[in-house]
Design an enzyme around this catalytic site. Structure first.
Site, short mmCIF file in Angstrom:
data_model
loop_
_atom_site.label_atom_id
_atom_site.label_comp_id
_atom_site.label_asym_id
_atom_site.label_seq_id
_atom_site.Cartn_x
_atom_site.Cartn_y
_atom_site.Cartn_z
CB CYS A 75 -0.94 -0.01 1.20
SG CYS A 75 -2.06 1.41 1.23
CB CYS A 112 -16.66 1.39 -2.75
SG CYS A 112 -17.42 0.08 -3.73
CB CYS A 144 -19.51 -1.07 -0.47
SG CYS A 144 -18.20 -2.13 0.21
#
Length: 329
Positions: A75, A112, A144
């Site tokens: 990440c 999302c 979401c």
């Protein structure tokens, strides 16, 4: 011809609700590239049975970027990353609402809301809850949330506000997990998925392929998500970002990526299989074939990496003779 019959037998087994064995799963991943087309045709039989030729679209908004204390090796927003990414606190309500309208414009059925960090503070949760309530009142969107590790009461609050689905990816196998992240555990991720289910939210959990896992571990990931009964399974393929610990990891070959998608369709036959982050740089020109196993994709950009033009995705769907499933969860 013999291999074609094997793939057909796996499709039949999957449609009967029976789980593949480890050996059968490995056979899919280790298939010769010459057998990929009949393999995808077998996976398509399962996909078509449950979803026809419809494609679900999802759109991400990076609601909070960077500033993350976790050390996830893939990440760009993690504390160990030197990648030059934007860093900002949680977006205000108006910006989150504008994102929802953009999702509608892109024909996405699910919006999302994703935030970096180990888990949301109470203040951040208040902001998300307020935005979700207004979105639910004004737009026919499914929502979401992906906010990290949740406490019991936080999961309940999100569900009460109208969040349909909660995403928390397993990312890799339990065996491989300590080599990817040390600041939280695989079991904590499983616990968060279970909390989401208990609260009444639909569980969304997937993987990232290309982080040093073995083929056996890929099959184990699929088994784990079948056991968790995840309704939506995003299959990401590592997009190695300069400045992250995994920056030198090689890309997943496109043919291998297709085999992975077929594997997850066989093992989780009735679930939403989403070809997700990294599809553009790993599948490249073979992206259209992915939808013979997957029935869902993200449109637009991801968190800190760019996706392709929305019109290009819509063109793929049209050229395949498939159709966008509007307002789909």
């Amino acid at each position: 011809m013999e291999n074609d019959l094997i793939w057909q037998s796996l499709a039949s087994k999957s449609l009967r609700g029976e789980c593949l064995t480890l050996e059968e799963g490995l056979a899919v991943l280790e298939a010769d590239n010459d057998h990929v087309l009949p393999l995808m045709q077998a996976a398509f039989q399962v996909r078509k049975h449950f979803y026809g030729k419809k494609v679900k679209l999802n759109m991400i908004i990076n609601a909070k970027s960077g500033l993350c204390p976790e050390d996830c090796g893939y990440c760009s927003q993690s504390i160990v990353s030197t990648a030059p990414v934007k860093k900002y606190t949680l977006l205000d309500k108006d910006t989150l609402l504008a994102g929802a309208h953009e999702a509608m414009a892109r024909k996405a059925g699910t919006y999302c809301i994703v935030a970096s960090g180990k888990g949301p503070t109470d203040k951040e949760l208040d902001q998300v809850v307020s935005a979700v309530k207004e979105i639910r009142e004004t737009l026919p969107l499914k929502i979401c949330a992906c906010l990290g590790i949740l406490k019991d009461d936080q999961a309940e609050r999100l569900a009460e506000a109208g969040v349909h689905r909660y995403n928390h990816n397993l990312n890799t196998s339990k065996t491989n997990y300590p080599s990817i992240t040390t600041t939280h555990t695989y079991d904590q991720r499983v616990e968060t998925i279970e909390k989401a289910k208990t609260s009444g939210m639909s569980p969304c959990s997937g993987v990232i392929i290309g982080m040093g896992e073995t083929n056996r571990e890929i099959v184990e990931m699929a088994f784990a998500l079948r056991e968790l009964d995840a309704d939506s399974i995003p299959i990401n393929f590592l997009n190695a970002i300069p400045g992250t610990p995994l920056e030198h990891a090689g890309r997943t070959p496109a043919m291998k990526a297709l085999k992975v998608l077929a594997l997850f369709r066989f093992i989780c036959p009735s679930k939403e299989i989403r070809v997700a982050g990294g599809r553009e740089v790993n599948l490249r020109t073979l992206q259209p074939l992915s939808l013979y196993a997957a029935n869902s994709l993200f449109v637009g950009d991801y968190l800190t990496t760019a996706g392709q033009e929305v019109s290009a995705d819509q063109q793929i769907i049209e050229d395949l003779g498939f159709e966008i499933e509007l307002n789909a969860l």
